[in-house]
Design an enzyme around this catalytic site. Sequence first.
Site, PDB file in Angstrom:
ATOM      1  CD  GLN A   1       6.291 -26.639-113.352  1.00  0.00           C
ATOM      2  OE1 GLN A   1       5.764 -25.601-114.031  1.00  0.00           O
ATOM      3  NE2 GLN A   1       7.088 -27.251-114.141  1.00  0.00           N
TER       4      GLN A   1
ATOM      5  CG  LEU B   1       6.259 -33.013-130.162  1.00  0.00           C
ATOM      6  CD1 LEU B   1       6.966 -32.482-131.373  1.00  0.00           C
ATOM      7  CD2 LEU B   1       4.650 -32.371-129.973  1.00  0.00           C
TER       8      LEU B   1
ATOM      9  N   PRO C   1       3.040 -30.601-115.934  1.00  0.00           N
ATOM     10  CG  PRO C   1       4.577 -29.157-114.928  1.00  0.00           C
ATOM     11  CD  PRO C   1       4.263 -30.451-115.500  1.00  0.00           C
TER      12      PRO C   1
ATOM     13  CB  CYS D   1      -0.144 -22.443-117.532  1.00  0.00           C
ATOM     14  SG  CYS D   1       1.626 -22.299-116.733  1.00  0.00           S
TER      15      CYS D   1
ATOM     16  CE1 TYR E   1       7.565 -18.363-117.994  1.00  0.00           C
ATOM     17  CE2 TYR E   1       7.726 -20.724-118.087  1.00  0.00           C
ATOM     18  CZ  TYR E   1       7.159 -19.644-118.288  1.00  0.00           C
ATOM     19  OH  TYR E   1       6.045 -19.664-119.299  1.00  0.00           O
TER      20      TYR E   1
END
Length: 371
Positions: free
Chosen positions: A100, A302, A23, A25, A183
């Site tokens: 998500q 990565l 996911p 944003c 979060y």
Amino acid sequence: MSALFSPTSIGPLTLANRIVIAPMCQYSADDGNATDWHMMHLGQLAASGAGLLIIEATAVEAIGRITADDLGLYSDANQEALAKVLAGIRRFAPIPIAVQLAHAGRKASSEVPWAGGQQVPPGQPRGWDTVAPSAVPHNASEVPPLALDEAGLARVKAAFVQAARRAHALGIDAIELHGAHGYLLHQFLSPISNQRTDAYGGSLENRMRFPLEVFDAVRAAVPATMAVGLRLSASDWVDGGWDVEQSVVFGQALKARGCDFIHVSSGGVSSQQKIPLSPGYQVAFAERIKQDCGMPTIAVGLITEAQHAEAIVANGQADMVGVARAVLFNPRWPWQVAAELGAQVQAPPQYWRSQPREYKDLFIGARIGQR
């Protein structure tokens, strides 16, 4: 045969290959509603040939958005807007789709990254009061969040449940609870952000309590035919913070509750973090959690090269590989990787004629003719 392009499953959901689009944003919603940007963006990723597409962090209540432009699933309007996007994608791309579900907690009420990403104080346009386990700000210069009381905890839990039910009504295949990157659920787990003295703070058992309650409530709210997993930061990269040993205990508790998969990331809860970035820098965390928790595990961080992704799966370090920025830069990254590994990948027939001559068997079922 490529291990990366072999099928796998997460709970009831079968994936054609082990590439997961993580996911990301987009900060392009309108009052939580998906827009034309999402149709374009998710449409590209849905046609990528990956095994699973996870929709970006989607707030379960308005104050749980990272920014005022975040995607949400807390209202009928949110649900209707996302339904239109999903209907458009599904006409042409049969990829399994997850969402998500997230709450930003004390990291909410921020500006979009390209405008600096800093906190927007309550009372200012695009700003509001944030909530967290404790009244401890992410940075000392920020306005402290409001500590969630009993009613607040119940409200947030109910918001996750309602969003999960909306996701199921939309025909979404899986839910990933966002327990990473600093979060709200991660804030409860980490002693850096959780300084409560009640049943939700202090010991590891107590700090895990609310995230596990949210998982239990979401799992009970949707049918067993819908996969439910969690994204986890396995380390805060700060002394005295959340670490991989605690992550293993948490992962085992999730496994016992029927968690279908775990997506292993790290960091995000503290500005004091010191992360040694290098290709695959989080893979060792995924390997440890896969070994000790025994559930389908996604490694991310990565991972940009075909042979690296192949080795992670082939060597049993993780069951799947998550890709984010690499697929933003190149939405056909799975095609490229399949070509390099001598594997096959799904592609829309409208694109079959793009198949390079040296990779004549790249696209599954491709038949290319011209009158």
